[in-house]
Design a protein around this motif. Structure first.
Motif, PDB file in Angstrom:
ATOM      1  N   ARG A 160      49.967  41.197  12.172  1.00  0.00           N
ATOM      2  CA  ARG A 160      50.084  41.778  13.515  1.00  0.00           C
ATOM      3  C   ARG A 160      50.494  40.712  14.533  1.00  0.00           C
ATOM      4  N   THR A 161      49.960  39.501  14.363  1.00  0.00           N
ATOM      5  CA  THR A 161      50.332  38.418  15.274  1.00  0.00           C
ATOM      6  C   THR A 161      51.796  38.044  15.095  1.00  0.00           C
ATOM      7  N   LEU A 162      52.252  37.959  13.856  1.00  0.00           N
ATOM      8  CA  LEU A 162      53.664  37.663  13.605  1.00  0.00           C
ATOM      9  C   LEU A 162      54.552  38.777  14.159  1.00  0.00           C
ATOM     10  N   ALA A 163      54.085  40.012  14.059  1.00  0.00           N
ATOM     11  CA  ALA A 163      54.835  41.126  14.643  1.00  0.00           C
ATOM     12  C   ALA A 163      54.894  40.989  16.161  1.00  0.00           C
ATOM     13  N   ALA A 164      53.792  40.553  16.764  1.00  0.00           N
ATOM     14  CA  ALA A 164      53.780  40.347  18.210  1.00  0.00           C
ATOM     15  C   ALA A 164      54.738  39.241  18.626  1.00  0.00           C
ATOM     16  N   THR A 177      67.157  40.355  16.369  1.00  0.00           N
ATOM     17  CA  THR A 177      66.875  39.133  17.122  1.00  0.00           C
ATOM     18  C   THR A 177      65.937  38.225  16.336  1.00  0.00           C
ATOM     19  N   LEU A 178      65.911  36.968  16.718  1.00  0.00           N
ATOM     20  CA  LEU A 178      65.005  36.013  16.092  1.00  0.00           C
ATOM     21  C   LEU A 178      63.616  36.121  16.716  1.00  0.00           C
ATOM     22  N   PRO A 179      62.565  35.868  15.955  1.00  0.00           N
ATOM     23  CA  PRO A 179      61.215  35.898  16.515  1.00  0.00           C
ATOM     24  C   PRO A 179      61.065  34.872  17.638  1.00  0.00           C
ATOM     25  N   ALA A 180      60.287  35.223  18.647  1.00  0.00           N
ATOM     26  CA  ALA A 180      60.096  34.334  19.789  1.00  0.00           C
ATOM     27  C   ALA A 180      59.445  33.018  19.397  1.00  0.00           C
TER      28      ALA A 180
END
Length: 259
Positions: A160-164, A177-180
């Motif tokens: 969930r954190t990686l999804a956030a 897009t690339l993860p923040a």
């Protein structure tokens, strides 16, 4: 609360809240009120915080906690929501493994990663350990399934954190897009992400100096990868419908060239 706590909380469902982040805020208000009024039970505190006693009884009388608040608290304790430089690199590397050869389950949010041509199962296990979870393997005895590594502890909260942070849930085919987390601390996290992603996806062709990162994502994602490689290496990479072509100079700059 930092910027990741809100989208993290919103990966949960809560029967009493349209916005699960409101459950986090209410829980924090109740905890603060209980600390200021240690002799009050749930009935008295419900008047103080102006919430139904039925909602806060378990929080006050039984040390309960709404799932969104528990997830945010656990992620904060692990350093995933406001990571320092070292944790940012490890999260960025894990994001590279996920986008290169893994996924986050739609049903459980547990992340899993399969081995790649240049990425071993042992290395993936190390990537999970470095973010603070215990890894395990599945499908090792199933010939028709690739062996995958996934967390045996806190897997749902990590996913969930990686999804956030922007990692896709339920597959990689629609990500644009690339993860923040890749940009969170600049070049160090960018390099960590690329090192994992490229080693999952890169294929070298005989008699050609370039490498190919095969992928079935939208062109926008391939362009984001190509742009990141160019930014990090100052060498050439180009995006196409089916992946990214990386120049030999760029692969050398990433220290990923194969002899």
């Amino acid at each position: 609360m930092n910027m990741i706590a809100v989208p993290l909380a919103r990966t949960y469902d809560h029967p009493s809240y349209e916005d699960p982040y409101d459950a986090v805020q209410d829980y924090n208000r109740v905890v603060e009120a209980a600390a200021k009024n240690p002799n009050k039970g749930s009935a008295a505190l419900s008047k103080v915080v102006e919430l139904p006693r039925s909602r806060i009884r378990a929080w006050v009388d039984d040390d309960g906690m709404p799932d969104p608040a528990r997830g945010v608290m656990l992620a904060q304790r692990h350093g995933w929501t406001e990571p320092d430089a070292e944790m940012t690199e490890t999260l960025a590397a894990l994001a590279g493994h996920l986008l290169g050869g893994g996924s986050i389950s739609t049903e459980t949010y547990v992340p899993s990663v399969a081995a790649g041509r240049r990425v071993s199962l042992d290395e993936i296990e190390t990537a999970f350990r470095e973010v603070g979870v215990r890894p395990t393997r599945r499908h090792e005895a199933v010939d028709s399934r690739a062996t995958e590594v996934h967390p045996a502890t806190h897997g749902s909260v990590l996913g969930r954190t990686l999804a956030a942070w922007g990692c896709p849930v339920g597959g990689r085919s629609t990500v644009e897009t690339l993860p923040a987390i890749v940009e969170y601390t600049g070049e160090a996290s960018q390099v960590a992400f690329l090192d994992a992603y490229v080693r999952h996806r890169a294929v070298n062709y005989p008699n050609k100096a370039t490498s190919r990162l095969h992928g079935q994502q939208p062109l926008a994602f391939h362009q984001a990868i190509a742009d990141l490689i160019t930014t990090v290496t100052a060498e050439h990479a180009s995006a196409g419908e089916n992946g990214v072509t990386v120049s030999a100079d760029a692969m050398r700059a990433l220290d990923l060239a194969e002899v």
